[in-house]
Design a protein around this motif. Structure first.
Motif, PDB file in Angstrom:
ATOM      1  N   GLY A 258       0.980  -1.107   0.042  1.00 26.72           N
ATOM      2  CA  GLY A 258       0.006  -0.090   0.061  1.00 26.72           C
ATOM      3  C   GLY A 258       0.689   1.325   0.012  1.00 26.72           C
ATOM      4  O   GLY A 258       0.142   2.418   0.124  1.00 26.72           O
ATOM      5  N   PHE A 259       2.083   1.147  -0.012  1.00 28.83           N
ATOM      6  CA  PHE A 259       3.012   2.338  -0.091  1.00 28.83           C
ATOM      7  C   PHE A 259       2.875   3.059  -1.570  1.00 28.83           C
ATOM      8  O   PHE A 259       2.930   2.370  -2.485  1.00 28.83           O
ATOM      9  CB  PHE A 259       4.365   2.241   0.293  1.00 28.83           C
ATOM     10  CG  PHE A 259       4.444   1.675   1.701  1.00 28.83           C
ATOM     11  CD1 PHE A 259       4.974   2.829   2.789  1.00 28.83           C
ATOM     12  CD2 PHE A 259       4.318   0.597   2.221  1.00 28.83           C
ATOM     13  CE1 PHE A 259       5.080   2.493   3.974  1.00 28.83           C
ATOM     14  CE2 PHE A 259       4.689   0.193   3.693  1.00 28.83           C
ATOM     15  CZ  PHE A 259       4.758   1.265   4.586  1.00 28.83           C
ATOM     16  N   THR A 260       2.775   4.305  -1.680  1.00 28.29           N
ATOM     17  CA  THR A 260       3.076   4.916  -3.145  1.00 28.29           C
ATOM     18  C   THR A 260       4.483   5.145  -3.198  1.00 28.29           C
ATOM     19  O   THR A 260       5.239   6.119  -2.879  1.00 28.29           O
ATOM     20  CB  THR A 260       2.065   6.394  -2.823  1.00 28.29           C
ATOM     21  OG1 THR A 260       0.974   6.065  -2.273  1.00 28.29           O
ATOM     22  CG2 THR A 260       2.048   6.974  -4.177  1.00 28.29           C
ATOM     23  N   ILE A 261       4.914   4.122  -4.042  1.00 23.56           N
ATOM     24  CA  ILE A 261       6.110   4.366  -4.708  1.00 23.56           C
ATOM     25  C   ILE A 261       6.563   4.755  -6.091  1.00 23.56           C
ATOM     26  O   ILE A 261       5.451   3.853  -6.770  1.00 23.56           O
ATOM     27  CB  ILE A 261       7.059   3.048  -4.358  1.00 23.56           C
ATOM     28  CG1 ILE A 261       6.890   2.511  -2.785  1.00 23.56           C
ATOM     29  CG2 ILE A 261       8.474   3.151  -4.828  1.00 23.56           C
ATOM     30  CD1 ILE A 261       7.609   3.728  -1.829  1.00 23.56           C
ATOM     31  N   PRO A 262       7.096   5.658  -6.413  1.00 24.88           N
ATOM     32  CA  PRO A 262       7.052   5.696  -7.995  1.00 24.88           C
ATOM     33  C   PRO A 262       7.303   4.390  -8.760  1.00 24.88           C
ATOM     34  O   PRO A 262       8.419   3.645  -8.411  1.00 24.88           O
ATOM     35  CB  PRO A 262       8.234   6.602  -8.271  1.00 24.88           C
ATOM     36  CG  PRO A 262       8.412   7.373  -6.969  1.00 24.88           C
ATOM     37  CD  PRO A 262       8.025   6.424  -6.071  1.00 24.88           C
TER      38      PRO A 262
END
Length: 282
Positions: A258-262
């Protein structure tokens, strides 16, 4: 729009088969490398990348197709002209040493090329200083660390002033620190001298530092593009026998959590920065 650079190397539809082998080691391979570009050629053992290195240095000749380096087409007549434009750094630095001291070793290729003594001394000193080995002139090579030996090997190449440096699995025998030292040395030299660099490797962390990448498989170009393009292949690269960099595997796991990583290649440091920013933006 800027003028396109001329390719310093152009590989045109080359094929090659070893004697007694049924399968072609290289099959209709084409690509070009521009001046000042860093190209990484990656692939598992048997993918064709090592054969490509031999052809680029004129140790093998293609059965069909053309190899153009600068103004020369590779042939028996031009092979030495081409070798003067291409410097090779090989896997094992111990196999490259021929001098009893560091300066003797760097001078060896210059002596063979008939460079005058005064100019030779200047080039040796300059080349060693460029790889941060200027204080080791009189050291015996076997006293050096793996990373230092490889930097001396690079000095021996750059003293000859080639247009292109080819790293043929040149960091594979080094520890992580030695590998980082060598790659940073090459990066600085590339920027300072507008060198063209081709790294032939199975290490995708090394390849990630390049401007462009070519993935080889079964003697053919499987995919060509920027590191960001290539790393989008994800599991396909694993299926080809390549190990993804740790930061890519970690970023993929974090996205699943669920982390927003590019969705692009990030170095370890860049991934830490992303996580740091996410934490403090909350």
């Amino acid at each position: 729009m800027g003028k396109e650079k001329e390719p310093v190397i152009s590989i045109q539809n080359i094929s090659f088969k070893y004697e007694g082998q049924e399968r072609y080691a290289l099959n209709d391979v084409s690509f070009s490398v521009e001046k000042g570009e860093w190209l990484a050629i990656v692939g598992h053992n048997g993918s064709g990348k090592s054969t490509l290195a031999k052809i680029l240095n004129g140790l093998q000749f293609p059965e069909s197709g053309k190899v153009l380096v600068g103004n020369y087409q590779l042939s028996d007549e031009t092979v030495w002209d081409i070798r003067r434009q291409i410097g090779m750094v090989f896997q094992n630095p111990d196999n490259q040493f021929v001098g009893s001291t560091v300066q003797d070793d760097v001078a060896f290729g210059l002596e063979n090329n008939g460079v005058p003594v005064l100019e030779m001394k200047e080039r040796v000193q300059n080349a060693l200083e460029r790889v941060s080995m200027g204080e080791f002139l009189d050291q015996e090579p076997h006293h050096l660390s793996g990373g230092q030996k490889q930097r001396v090997a690079i000095a021996g190449v750059i003293a000859l002033r080639p247009q292109v440096i080819i790293l043929d699995e040149a960091t594979s025998m080094l520890d992580p620190l030695g590998r980082e030292e060598v790659l940073e040395t090459i990066r600085i030299l590339k920027e300072e001298q507008d060198l063209t660099v081709i790294s032939i490797t199975h290490d995708l962390e090394e390849a990630a530092k390049a401007d462009q990448m070519i993935v080889m498989n079964k003697g053919e170009v499987y995919k060509e593009g920027s590191p960001d393009d290539i790393f989008q292949l994800g599991k396909e690269l694993i299926d080809l026998g390549l190990d993804l960099p740790f930061s890519i595997k970690m970023a993929h796991t974090l996205r699943q959590k669920g982390f927003t990583i590019p969705e692009k290649y990030l170095t370890d440091a860049e991934l830490v920065e992303e996580l740091w920013t996410l934490h403090f933006d909350k």
